[in-house]
Scaffold this active site. Structure first.
Site, short mmCIF file in Angstrom:
data_model
loop_
_atom_site.label_atom_id
_atom_site.label_comp_id
_atom_site.label_asym_id
_atom_site.label_seq_id
_atom_site.Cartn_x
_atom_site.Cartn_y
_atom_site.Cartn_z
N ILE A 30 -24.01 -11.48 15.72
CA ILE A 30 -22.87 -11.36 16.63
C ILE A 30 -21.58 -11.91 16.01
O ILE A 30 -20.48 -11.53 16.44
CB ILE A 30 -23.19 -12.06 17.98
CG1 ILE A 30 -22.34 -11.50 19.10
CG2 ILE A 30 -23.05 -13.57 17.87
CD1 ILE A 30 -22.81 -11.91 20.49
N ASN A 85 -32.07 -21.07 7.74
CA ASN A 85 -31.68 -22.46 8.02
C ASN A 85 -32.81 -23.15 8.77
O ASN A 85 -33.39 -22.58 9.69
CB ASN A 85 -30.40 -22.48 8.85
CG ASN A 85 -29.22 -21.85 8.11
OD1 ASN A 85 -29.09 -22.03 6.89
ND2 ASN A 85 -28.39 -21.12 8.82
N GLY A 91 -28.56 -26.57 9.27
CA GLY A 91 -27.58 -25.67 9.88
C GLY A 91 -28.16 -24.71 10.89
O GLY A 91 -27.50 -23.75 11.29
N GLN A 92 -29.40 -24.94 11.34
CA GLN A 92 -30.02 -24.04 12.32
C GLN A 92 -29.41 -24.28 13.70
O GLN A 92 -29.25 -25.44 14.12
CB GLN A 92 -31.53 -24.28 12.35
CG GLN A 92 -32.28 -23.31 13.25
CD GLN A 92 -33.80 -23.46 13.15
OE1 GLN A 92 -34.30 -24.34 12.45
NE2 GLN A 92 -34.52 -22.61 13.85
N HIS A 98 -35.45 -17.11 11.86
CA HIS A 98 -34.80 -15.84 11.56
C HIS A 98 -34.29 -15.88 10.14
O HIS A 98 -33.88 -16.94 9.64
CB HIS A 98 -33.65 -15.57 12.53
CG HIS A 98 -32.72 -16.73 12.70
ND1 HIS A 98 -33.04 -17.81 13.50
CD2 HIS A 98 -31.53 -17.01 12.14
CE1 HIS A 98 -32.06 -18.70 13.46
NE2 HIS A 98 -31.13 -18.25 12.62
N HIS A 100 -31.34 -14.57 7.77
CA HIS A 100 -30.03 -13.93 7.65
C HIS A 100 -30.04 -13.05 6.40
O HIS A 100 -30.54 -13.46 5.35
CB HIS A 100 -28.93 -14.96 7.43
CG HIS A 100 -28.69 -15.90 8.56
ND1 HIS A 100 -27.63 -15.78 9.43
CD2 HIS A 100 -29.35 -17.02 8.94
CE1 HIS A 100 -27.64 -16.78 10.30
NE2 HIS A 100 -28.68 -17.55 10.02
P1 AMP Z 1 -28.63 -20.16 12.63
O1 AMP Z 1 -27.36 -20.95 12.74
O2 AMP Z 1 -29.18 -20.06 11.25
O3 AMP Z 1 -29.66 -20.64 13.64
O4 AMP Z 1 -28.24 -18.68 12.99
C1 AMP Z 1 -28.11 -18.20 14.28
C2 AMP Z 1 -27.31 -16.93 14.19
O5 AMP Z 1 -27.49 -16.22 15.39
C3 AMP Z 1 -25.81 -17.15 14.00
O6 AMP Z 1 -25.37 -16.51 12.81
C4 AMP Z 1 -25.20 -16.52 15.25
O7 AMP Z 1 -23.98 -15.87 15.00
C5 AMP Z 1 -26.29 -15.54 15.66
N1 AMP Z 1 -26.30 -15.19 17.07
C6 AMP Z 1 -26.18 -16.02 18.12
N2 AMP Z 1 -26.25 -15.34 19.28
C7 AMP Z 1 -26.43 -14.04 18.94
C8 AMP Z 1 -26.56 -12.83 19.68
N3 AMP Z 1 -26.53 -12.80 21.02
N4 AMP Z 1 -26.70 -11.66 19.00
C9 AMP Z 1 -26.72 -11.66 17.65
N5 AMP Z 1 -26.61 -12.77 16.90
C10 AMP Z 1 -26.46 -13.94 17.53
#
Ligand code: AMP
Length: 112
Positions: A30, A85, A91-92, A98, A100
């Protein structure tokens, strides 16, 4: 309680979905940090990388292979980066593991 990503998997929250099979869902981030930035998420809600077990080895490989295949499909054959992360210090922010995948711009090292 369901994680944010479980809600996306269950279609309770919208997302730009790229790919789905019985084990994973992939969708665009997002808040993209590169022209291509998507996430590969296991349907099994593992909280952090620290929670992976021997039983998850095939799933972990499937996440990586899915990332590679979709990166190539989305035009990142010249190079891309994968990031996972782990926990606050890593940084999670979403506690459902997930991967990236970022591409189509020059990456730098070390990451922030
Ligand atoms: P992390 O910080 O590694 O846990 O990554 C979480 C990721 O999820 C971040 O890059 C956010 O931008 C992404 N994110 C959060 N909410 C959503 C959403 N509703 N749809 C798609 N990505 C999202």
């Amino acid at each position: 309680m369901d994680t944010l990503f479980t809600k996306i998997i269950n279609r309770e929250i919208p997302a730009k979905i790229i790919y789905e099979d019985d084990q994973v869902l992939a969708f665009h981030d997002i808040a993209p940090q590169a022209p291509v930035h998507f996430l590969v998420v296991p349907k099994k809600p593992v909280r952090t990388l620290n929670d992976l077990t021997e039983d998850d080895k095939a799933l972990a490989g499937h996440i990586l292979f899915t990332a590679q295949r979709l990166a190539l499909e989305l035009g990142c054959e010249e190079g891309f980066r994968v990031v996972m992360n782990c926990n606050d210090l890593g940084g999670q922010t979403v506690y459902h593991i997930h991967m990236h995948v970022l591409g189509q711009r020059q990456m730098h090292w070390p990451p922030g």
